[in-house]
Write a protein that holds these residues in place. Structure first.
Motif: not given
Length: 281
Positions: A155-158, A176-179, A196-198
């Motif tokens: 929640g703090q970082t995505g 980092g967002t979306g990792v 964005g890496v999954t």
């Protein structure tokens, strides 16, 4: 209407008796994480809250963790006090690992002006810290709380890192967002991941819960933005580079370069009858 309300409230009351776990306080879990970060890395504090009483803060954090574990006591393999002691005995080693992570970010991000900036404000470092705290608690078979901690960081970082993932030292998350890093992911040493890496699963069936569903990333791999790597049998060999927007569901050998092939069609509006020119990059 009154009867319906009473029935509904009775249902809620009965339902509570069937919950397997009693949860610790989510706000208290967040406060514990942030105070632990301030203890280990005082630069994360604002100037007004800097504490000179390290020993007092250390004892307070002992008490806070024990309090967080108490609601789960019936589902713990040891007493809350024993698990708290084990966690804090391991804290120096966790701290050393976090310093390696911080240096990896500072050394590899051209925008980083120094280790203090990384520790104070980088969301990737914060998410890695919370993951390492939560992963340690998971090693003691603590239910729910480890996930609660990583979801607080989410929640703090995505950045969503499951506490069950296995991540080696000198881990670098940039932006980092979306990792997303799934529960059975295995990541080696000196791995770099961008936004964005999954690292996910190809199947989400409940029957896969006890199986390895997420990929293995070997040492010295770089994974660029928005790449998706799926599957428990997928291994990215050491010293490989996975380019941006790659979709990968099978293993690649060590020293591989995998990239997304982009095709552009250019059409001239004034000459619609002319065949398009294709560029393959």
């Amino acid at each position: 209407m009154i009867t319906d309300t009473n029935t509904f409230l009775e249902h809620l009351h009965t339902q509570r008796a069937h919950y397997r776990y009693k949860l610790p306080s989510r706000p208290d879990a967040g406060r514990f994480i942030d105070q632990l970060m301030r203890l280990l890395f005082p630069v994360t504090q604002d100037c007004k809250s800097v504490s000179q009483h390290v020993e007092e803060t250390y004892r307070s954090l002992h008490e806070q963790l024990t309090k967080l574990l108490c609601p789960l006591e019936n589902n713990l393999p040891e007493t809350p006090e024993a698990i708290t002691e084990r966690f804090f005995e391991r804290l120096p080693s966790i701290y050393d690992s976090l310093l390696l992570d911080a240096h990896a970010i500072a050394d590899n991000d051209p925008a980083a002006v120094g280790i203090e900036e990384v520790v104070a404000v980088y969301p990737g470092f914060y998410a890695i810290c919370v993951y390492r705290f939560a992963h340690e608690l998971l090693q003691y078979n603590v239910p729910l709380l480890p996930r609660m901690l990583t979801e607080y960081a989410h929640g703090q970082t995505g950045i969503d890192i499951h506490p069950g993932a296995q991540i080696g030292p000198s881990f670098f998350i940039d932006h980092g967002t979306g990792v997303v890093i799934g529960e059975t992911t295995v990541i080696g040493n000196n791995v770099k991941i961008y936004q964005g890496v999954t690292l996910g699963a190809t199947h989400v069936a409940k029957s896969m819960a006890q199986k390895k569903r997420h990929p293995t990333i070997e040492d010295n791999v770089v994974i660029y933005a928005n790449a998706t790597i799926l599957g428990g049998y997928t291994t990215v060999g050491h010293d490989s580079v996975i380019g941006g927007n790659v979709w990968l569901t099978s293993s690649v050998e060590a020293h591989s370069l995998v990239f997304h092939q982009h095709q552009t069609d250019v059409r001239l509006k004034s000459l619609e009858s002319i065949e398009p020119i294709n560029f393959v990059i």
